[in-house]
Scaffold this active site. Sequence first.
Site, PDB file in Angstrom:
ATOM      1  N   ASN A 133       0.797  -0.940   0.462  1.00 21.30           N
ATOM      2  CA  ASN A 133      -0.215  -0.322   0.149  1.00 21.30           C
ATOM      3  C   ASN A 133       1.119   1.509   0.374  1.00 21.30           C
ATOM      4  OD1 ASN A 133      -1.503  -1.688   0.042  1.00 21.30           O
ATOM      5  ND2 ASN A 133      -2.583  -1.116   1.712  1.00 21.30           N
TER       6      ASN A 133
ATOM      7  N   HIS B 144     -19.400  35.248 -30.512  1.00 28.43           N
ATOM      8  CA  HIS B 144     -20.763  34.373 -31.576  1.00 28.43           C
ATOM      9  C   HIS B 144     -20.122  33.924 -32.271  1.00 28.43           C
ATOM     10  CE1 HIS B 144     -22.990  36.913 -28.124  1.00 28.43           C
ATOM     11  NE2 HIS B 144     -22.135  37.912 -28.540  1.00 28.43           N
TER      12      HIS B 144
ATOM     13  N   SER C  27     -10.134  11.628 -48.578  1.00 27.73           N
ATOM     14  CA  SER C  27     -11.500  10.900 -48.273  1.00 27.73           C
ATOM     15  C   SER C  27     -11.169   9.946 -49.356  1.00 27.73           C
ATOM     16  CB  SER C  27     -12.924  11.924 -48.746  1.00 27.73           C
ATOM     17  OG  SER C  27     -14.057  11.089 -49.620  1.00 27.73           O
TER      18      SER C  27
ATOM     19  N   LYS D 285     -11.538  15.957 -51.084  1.00 32.70           N
ATOM     20  CA  LYS D 285     -11.048  16.537 -49.880  1.00 32.70           C
ATOM     21  C   LYS D 285     -10.030  16.577 -49.110  1.00 32.70           C
ATOM     22  CE  LYS D 285     -14.324  17.455 -47.794  1.00 32.70           C
ATOM     23  NZ  LYS D 285     -14.952  16.011 -46.731  1.00 32.70           N
TER      24      LYS D 285
ATOM     25  N   GLU E  94      -9.023  16.942 -35.554  1.00 29.35           N
ATOM     26  CA  GLU E  94     -10.284  16.687 -35.254  1.00 29.35           C
ATOM     27  C   GLU E  94     -10.420  15.733 -33.976  1.00 29.35           C
ATOM     28  OE1 GLU E  94     -13.261  16.146 -38.820  1.00 29.35           O
ATOM     29  OE2 GLU E  94     -11.585  16.008 -39.426  1.00 29.35           O
TER      30      GLU E  94
ATOM     31  N   LYS F  45      -4.854   3.431 -12.111  1.00 29.01           N
ATOM     32  CA  LYS F  45      -3.720   4.093 -13.289  1.00 29.01           C
ATOM     33  C   LYS F  45      -3.577   3.455 -14.750  1.00 29.01           C
ATOM     34  CE  LYS F  45      -0.939   1.753  -9.770  1.00 29.01           C
ATOM     35  NZ  LYS F  45      -2.396   1.378  -8.896  1.00 29.01           N
TER      36      LYS F  45
END
Length: 458
Positions: free
Chosen positions: A110, A156, A277, A283, A290, A325
């Site tokens: 311990n 915003h 992609s 793409k 991400e 852990k």
Amino acid sequence: MALWGGRFETKPDELFKEFNDSLPVDAALGLQDIQGSIAWAKAIHRAGVLSAEELAKLTTALSALQAEIASSPALPLSDKDEDIHSWVERRLIEAVGDLGKKLHTGRSRNDQVATDFRLYVRAEIDARLAELGEARRALIDLAERTKTVVTSGYTHLQRAQPILFAHWALAYQEMLERDAARFRDARTRVNVSPLGSGALAGTTYQVDREQIARDLGFGAPTRNSLDATSDRDFVLETLSANSIAAIHLSRLAEDLILFASQEFATVEMHDSVSSGSSLMPQKKNPDACELIRGKCGRIFGSFATLAMTVKGLPLAYNKDLQEDKEPLIDSMRQLSMCLRVLVRVLDTLKVREDRARQSALDGYANATELADYLVARGIPFRDAHDIVGKLVRLAIARNKRLEDLTLGEMQEVDRRIEGAVFDSLKLETGLSRREIAGGTGLRAVALAIQSARGRLKG
Ligand code: ARG
């Protein structure tokens, strides 16, 4: 070899053994377990339990084992011991015979595991601090490259006021600087020495706990043996620092994902940190960012995991604590990857100055300057706000920028507007009026870059 077979009539059920064993996870603490064991061997030697010769034999064998693990970290994983403590003790007994059985005198797993884990967490914090330093360096370098690039600032997610791109980069450097401070602060509470606490009540051997703490580079011994063997708030605090850092990285990643979209197109990510992609040939996806954003959930999850595990545990040690852990190890590994990948994203980031400037020009971001111009002409701010609102409405209706309205058109809204108004509408004018400390003026930002670099070095 089990460390506790004597009292038992039967061997553990196989499924239970698999459930109970922690070696697959705590094998990661091999080096720390041996480091702690060497310090403990010295301590019980000083307390008269081991002769000098016995101590020398034990430390030689432990050091050899340490070297073995250092060169082959996965070594313990090929064995079936209950945990890393049992593994080290078995290997020690295999190396030096019965003498190895003396090492555990006065020690419990311990206080041992609490010690190992504190050493481990401390090393992980130090590694994250170094990585945070690199990420801050990359943000400051990015700021240096973009200290004259004007772009739109948002509130915003609507275009608000022009800022320097560098000012944006430095905002994140501030967050990461605080993250580093949180890690350093947590480290002081991680850095205490439980050895000598025994299973829960303190060891009966007269070990010098101050000396053990010094031997392990800890600031001091823990003050209460019940607390020392069962407290895991040093882990929670560290996981919370991880989570806050991950939240900052996630926000940074989100900004970059937006900026890289064709709608903003103010930055371009390097091919080496983007992917394509399988279906759409055109793409180029910001996967690196991400994933940085996505890992945040998992990192926070680790904090929540341990918080729930510790909640409601009676004092002192309970086996639940063995679940401490995995969350820490996983959280640290993920945060480390995020920080290191981020550095590559930032160092290769292309900021498109023309597009950035365009975004600052297009969004009526100079409306506040126009209001300030009217205020300087003696018009109360509330009225100025209203007048500019009408001017913006007029400009939108005529599909123009504010600066493209004619003086005549402006005077239709308010007669007090004069020719000098056009100067106030230039991007550079707005920036030059924000040389306040902490503001986005060219000189203020140049100074902020210098200051941030100084703090990073210092
Ligand atoms: N593997 C255990 C853990 O990680 C070590 C301590 C076990 N102590 C005990 N009394 N069973 O917590």
